[in-house]
Design an enzyme around this catalytic site. Structure first.
Site, PDB file in Angstrom:
ATOM      1  N   LEU A 151       0.834  -1.221   0.000  1.00 23.02           N
ATOM      2  CA  LEU A 151       0.000   0.000   0.000  1.00 23.02           C
ATOM      3  C   LEU A 151       0.855   1.252   0.000  1.00 23.02           C
ATOM      4  O   LEU A 151       2.008   1.241   0.435  1.00 23.02           O
ATOM      5  CB  LEU A 151      -0.952   0.002   1.208  1.00 23.02           C
ATOM      6  CG  LEU A 151      -0.391   0.085   2.639  1.00 23.02           C
ATOM      7  CD1 LEU A 151       0.059   1.473   3.033  1.00 23.02           C
ATOM      8  CD2 LEU A 151      -1.433  -0.406   3.623  1.00 23.02           C
ATOM      9  N   CYS A 258       9.788   4.300   3.194  1.00 31.85           N
ATOM     10  CA  CYS A 258      10.080   2.988   2.593  1.00 31.85           C
ATOM     11  C   CYS A 258      11.207   2.983   1.560  1.00 31.85           C
ATOM     12  O   CYS A 258      12.103   2.153   1.650  1.00 31.85           O
ATOM     13  CB  CYS A 258       8.813   2.423   1.975  1.00 31.85           C
ATOM     14  SG  CYS A 258       7.608   2.000   3.249  1.00 31.85           S
TER      15      CYS A 258
HETATM   16  N1  LIG Z   1       4.279   3.131   5.586  1.00 33.87           N
HETATM   17  C1  LIG Z   1       4.131   2.535   4.406  1.00 33.87           C
HETATM   18  O1  LIG Z   1       3.708   3.151   3.420  1.00 33.87           O
HETATM   19  C2  LIG Z   1       4.487   1.081   4.234  1.00 33.87           C
HETATM   20  C3  LIG Z   1       4.065   0.393   3.089  1.00 33.87           C
HETATM   21  C4  LIG Z   1       4.374  -0.956   2.955  1.00 33.87           C
HETATM   22  C5  LIG Z   1       5.129  -1.602   3.939  1.00 33.87           C
HETATM   23  N2  LIG Z   1       5.550  -0.898   5.039  1.00 33.87           N
HETATM   24  C6  LIG Z   1       6.291  -1.626   6.086  1.00 33.87           C
HETATM   25  O2  LIG Z   1       5.389  -1.910   7.141  1.00 33.87           O
HETATM   26  C7  LIG Z   1       6.052  -1.839   8.405  1.00 33.87           C
HETATM   27  C8  LIG Z   1       5.343  -0.843   9.312  1.00 33.87           C
HETATM   28  O3  LIG Z   1       5.471   0.443   8.731  1.00 33.87           O
HETATM   29  P1  LIG Z   1       4.608   1.697   9.261  1.00 33.87           P
HETATM   30  O4  LIG Z   1       4.909   2.833   8.365  1.00 33.87           O
HETATM   31  O5  LIG Z   1       3.190   1.278   9.473  1.00 33.87           O
HETATM   32  O6  LIG Z   1       5.306   1.910  10.694  1.00 33.87           O
HETATM   33  P2  LIG Z   1       4.843   2.879  11.868  1.00 33.87           P
HETATM   34  O7  LIG Z   1       6.084   3.351  12.503  1.00 33.87           O
HETATM   35  O8  LIG Z   1       3.841   3.860  11.354  1.00 33.87           O
HETATM   36  O9  LIG Z   1       4.057   1.900  12.878  1.00 33.87           O
HETATM   37  C9  LIG Z   1       4.665   0.889  13.604  1.00 33.87           C
HETATM   38  C10 LIG Z   1       3.891   0.715  14.907  1.00 33.87           C
HETATM   39  O10 LIG Z   1       4.373  -0.450  15.587  1.00 33.87           O
HETATM   40  C11 LIG Z   1       4.315  -0.195  16.973  1.00 33.87           C
HETATM   41  N3  LIG Z   1       5.168  -1.177  17.662  1.00 33.87           N
HETATM   42  C12 LIG Z   1       6.523  -1.301  17.619  1.00 33.87           C
HETATM   43  N4  LIG Z   1       6.925  -2.352  18.360  1.00 33.87           N
HETATM   44  C13 LIG Z   1       5.800  -2.913  18.882  1.00 33.87           C
HETATM   45  C14 LIG Z   1       5.550  -4.033  19.727  1.00 33.87           C
HETATM   46  N5  LIG Z   1       6.560  -4.810  20.187  1.00 33.87           N
HETATM   47  N6  LIG Z   1       4.274  -4.309  20.074  1.00 33.87           N
HETATM   48  C15 LIG Z   1       3.256  -3.550  19.626  1.00 33.87           C
HETATM   49  N7  LIG Z   1       3.429  -2.481  18.805  1.00 33.87           N
HETATM   50  C16 LIG Z   1       4.682  -2.167  18.452  1.00 33.87           C
HETATM   51  C17 LIG Z   1       4.769   1.242  17.101  1.00 33.87           C
HETATM   52  O11 LIG Z   1       4.365   1.821  18.325  1.00 33.87           O
HETATM   53  C18 LIG Z   1       4.069   1.879  15.885  1.00 33.87           C
HETATM   54  O12 LIG Z   1       2.790   2.384  16.233  1.00 33.87           O
HETATM   55  C19 LIG Z   1       7.507  -1.491   8.083  1.00 33.87           C
HETATM   56  O13 LIG Z   1       8.247  -2.675   7.988  1.00 33.87           O
HETATM   57  C20 LIG Z   1       7.408  -0.829   6.716  1.00 33.87           C
HETATM   58  O14 LIG Z   1       8.600  -0.950   5.986  1.00 33.87           O
HETATM   59  C21 LIG Z   1       5.232   0.412   5.214  1.00 33.87           C
END
Ligand SMILES: NC(=O)c1ccc[n+]([C@@H]2O[C@H](COP(=O)([O-])OP(=O)(O)OC[C@H]3O[C@@H](n4cnc5c(N)ncnc54)[C@H](O)[C@@H]3O)[C@@H](O)[C@H]2O)c1
Length: 431
Positions: A151, A258
């Protein structure tokens, strides 16, 4: 069939996935260790800016629960998605500490068959590591799946519910069937493969898209030297179905949480497997140079008009999001501040996040117009549609010097020409 799902990590990916899976009829528990986030979500407030998410959450709230109690969520769910952050470390390697901590906590609380689904972007081989880690704490049957997410922030719901494909990396038939069931309402090709391939698909996809952007930026720089117009060139090559028109918009470079981290992560993976990648490093080099080139354009204008004040439109790494992680706007502003220039900026939704990176070093404005008052040059860094609605004649009156540098080839050149602005963009002609 409706499944009981826990999502660990309620950020851009976890929250969108949770709400969308709830909209497909699944019972979803969204878990985050950030209690403030959970408290907001319990009240129906969305901690991020993502169009349509609040409405969808409200509509399917009967299928959604929010908690910071990970052990309880693990006990209540048959499928557990991991969507925690996997940021970059200084050497480009992936920081897996949040991921590893979450896996250990899940494993310590498993009391029966569970499917652990990895949605975070993690290097090839991580699913195998998860299997070994879980076995340290839990000796019963379980499965591990890699299900990377594609996404885009700003169109996350549409991307999740109408994806180009769903990739499922798994070697366990039972878990594969459950995954296919979870996504059965989504009308897209479901591509089942090994976990190692699924993990690499995500890195390869993001690196390819980043490469397209760096490629067109390099072409834009050549256009400036040869008198060609990159918008025309991109159109001309994009009409070739082997190339396609997407991700060929020249500008100040890519940003976001990303692309940079995933290209860096893939470089690191290659190097640690004794392969020296050649294209990937160039993708990053071109991107970094693009920001320098943009700053040089600003400095050249300021040298000409003996100015010091730069107005900036846009702080988010792209429109329709409040995310400023790796935003070119932040990088450009930091370079300008380092050289002693003054910056005043406006973004419709990303100012709070920008403050966490820039503090009070710049003036934050309440409108696009306010960010242009008495500036010596105006730089557009995020292509928010509202910047097209400006009264150009009025704008010209409030700027000290009517110079605009458009880092997204976005502004209406006809209106700017009519109103007598000095306009520059990225490899694009000013007619
Ligand atoms: N943001 C994007 O557009 C996107 C798109 C595709 C893939 N990704 C991947 O998805 C993953 C997440 O990205 P994001 O942008 O949503 O990250 P983010 O930083 O917005 O959210 C991560 C969340 O995880 C929580 N967290 C961390 N450790 C935790 C634990 N042990 N228990 C419970 N909660 C915990 C944090 O508090 C935070 O709210 C990454 O690996 C990223 O590369 C992101």
């Amino acid at each position: 069939m409706s499944k009981k799902i826990a999502i660990i990590g309620t950020g851009y990916v976890g929250l969108t996935s949770g709400v969308c899976l709830a909209s497909l009829g699944h019972k979803v528990i969204c878990v985050d260790k950030d209690k403030d986030k959970i408290d907001k979500l319990k009240k129906g407030e969305i901690p991020i800016y993502e169009p349509g998410l609040a409405e969808l959450l409200q509509k399917y709230s009967a299928n959604l629960t929010f908690t910071d109690d990970l052990p309880d969520a693990v006990k209540q769910s048959e499928v557990i998605f991991l969507a925690v952050g996997t940021p970059s470390q200084d050497d480009g390697s992936v920081d897996l500490s949040f991921f590893q901590q979450a896996v250990a906590e899940i494993a310590q609380n498993m009391d029966g068959y569970r499917i652990l689904v990895d949605k975070s972007t993690v290097p090839p081989g991580t699913a195998n590591w998860v299997k070994k880690e879980v076995k340290k704490y839990y000796q019963g049957e379980f499965a591990v799946v890699s299900n990377p997410e594609f996404l885009r922030e700003g169109s996350a719901i549409e991307d999740f519910l109408k994806p180009d494909r769903v990739v499922i990396g798994v070697d366990d038939e039972k878990a594969k069937d459950v995954m296919l069931d979870i996504y059965s309402a989504i009308d897209a090709p479901k591509f089942a493969t090994t976990a190692q391939s699924a993990e690499l698909i995500k890195y390869a996809a993001n690196s390819f898209l980043a490469m397209k952007i760096s490629f067109i930026n390099e072409i834009a720089n050549i256009c400036e030297k040869t008198g060609s117009d990159v918008v025309e060139v991109a159109k001309g090559i994009g009409l070739d179905s082997r190339i396609g028109s997407q991700f060929l918009q020249a500008g100040v470079g890519f940003g976001g949480s990303c692309f940079s981290k995933d290209v860096a992560g893939l470089i690191h993976t290659a190097l640690s497997n004794n392969y020296q990648p050649r294209i990937l490093g160039a993708v990053m080099t071109v991107n970094e140079a693009q920001q320098e080139i943009f700053v040089d354009k600003i400095k050249a204008v300021l040298a000409r008009n003996q100015g010091k004040v730069v107005g900036v439109w846009g702080l988010a790494f792209k429109p329709n999001t409040d995310d400023t992680r790796y935003s070119p706007a932040i990088a450009v502003i930091k370079k300008l501040l380092k050289e002693g220039y003054q910056v005043k900026a406006y973004d419709p939704v990303a100012q709070d996040n920008a403050k966490t990176e820039l503090g009070e070093a710049i003036d934050y404005c309440k409108s696009a117009q306010e960010a242009a008052i008495d500036v010596d040059v105006l730089a557009l860094l995020t292509d928010w549609p509202e910047f097209l609605e400006v009264d150009w004649a009025e704008l010209k009156k409030i700027m000290r010097s009517p110079s605009i540098i458009d880092g997204r080839n976005f502004l209406p050149t006809g209106d700017l020409a009519k109103n007598g602005f000095h306009y520059q963009s990225i490899g694009h002609k000013f007619f």
